[in-house]
Design an enzyme around this catalytic site. Structure first.
Site, PDB file in Angstrom:
ATOM      1  N   HIS A   1      70.533 -18.358  19.641  1.00 53.51           N
ATOM      2  CA  HIS A   1      71.362 -17.315  18.512  1.00 53.51           C
ATOM      3  C   HIS A   1      70.980 -15.909  18.791  1.00 53.51           C
ATOM      4  CE1 HIS A   1      71.581 -21.085  16.110  1.00 53.51           C
ATOM      5  NE2 HIS A   1      70.175 -21.286  16.273  1.00 53.51           N
TER       6      HIS A   1
ATOM      7  N   CYS B   1      61.968 -34.474  23.590  1.00 51.27           N
ATOM      8  CA  CYS B   1      61.170 -35.725  23.279  1.00 51.27           C
ATOM      9  C   CYS B   1      60.427 -36.165  24.515  1.00 51.27           C
ATOM     10  CB  CYS B   1      62.083 -36.867  22.586  1.00 51.27           C
ATOM     11  SG  CYS B   1      63.027 -37.495  23.673  1.00 51.27           S
TER      12      CYS B   1
ATOM     13  N   SER C   1      66.714 -34.033  24.319  1.00 51.68           N
ATOM     14  CA  SER C   1      67.066 -33.144  22.942  1.00 51.68           C
ATOM     15  C   SER C   1      67.934 -32.194  22.998  1.00 51.68           C
ATOM     16  CB  SER C   1      65.612 -33.002  22.269  1.00 51.68           C
ATOM     17  OG  SER C   1      65.781 -33.130  20.710  1.00 51.68           O
TER      18      SER C   1
END
Length: 128
Positions: free
Chosen positions: A73, A88, A68
């Site tokens: 940020h 996943c 995944s």
């Protein structure tokens, strides 16, 4: 589908301030950390934002994983970071790998405070 999504808001990060501005260094760290924890890197994109004077002002980056993704940020002006690690568990349980990766990345930013959330995603396929 079945997966684990780990989310963190990191405040008052005590890492070197330049780390929050260094897209290349952050990319290298994140890619290496994903690989160290046994996750499969299939792509990456890290972007430096600039302020009105043209100076680096933060980074957004994503490592795309076969399992995944990792997304980060940075807000250097307030020494803060948001972090997502999602895996996943379709072909195997990757939860422990995700948790170890999540912990390592948080440790690297060295926040004074953090808000962390763990979300189980999806559901298991019905038994036939």
């Amino acid at each position: 589908m079945n997966g684990l999504h780990l989310i963190a808001d990191l405040h008052d990060c005590r890492c070197a301030p330049c780390f929050l501005l260094d897209a290349s260094g952050l990319e290298s760290f994140c890619v290496d950390a994903c690989q160290r924890h046994g996750l499969t890197v299939v792509g990456r994109l890290f972007h430096t934002f600039h302020d009105a004077a043209g100076q680096p002002a933060g980074v957004t980056g994503t490592v795309v994983l076969a399992e995944s993704h990792l997304a980060v940020h940075t807000w250097p002006e307030i020494a803060s970071v948001t972090l997502d690690v999602y895996v996943c568990n379709f072909s195997g349980d990757n939860s422990s790998k995700a948790s170890a990766l999540f912990d390592e990345v948080i440790e690297r930013f060295a926040p004074k405070s953090r808000q962390c959330t763990s979300v189980g995603r999806g559901r298991l396929a019905p038994v036939k």
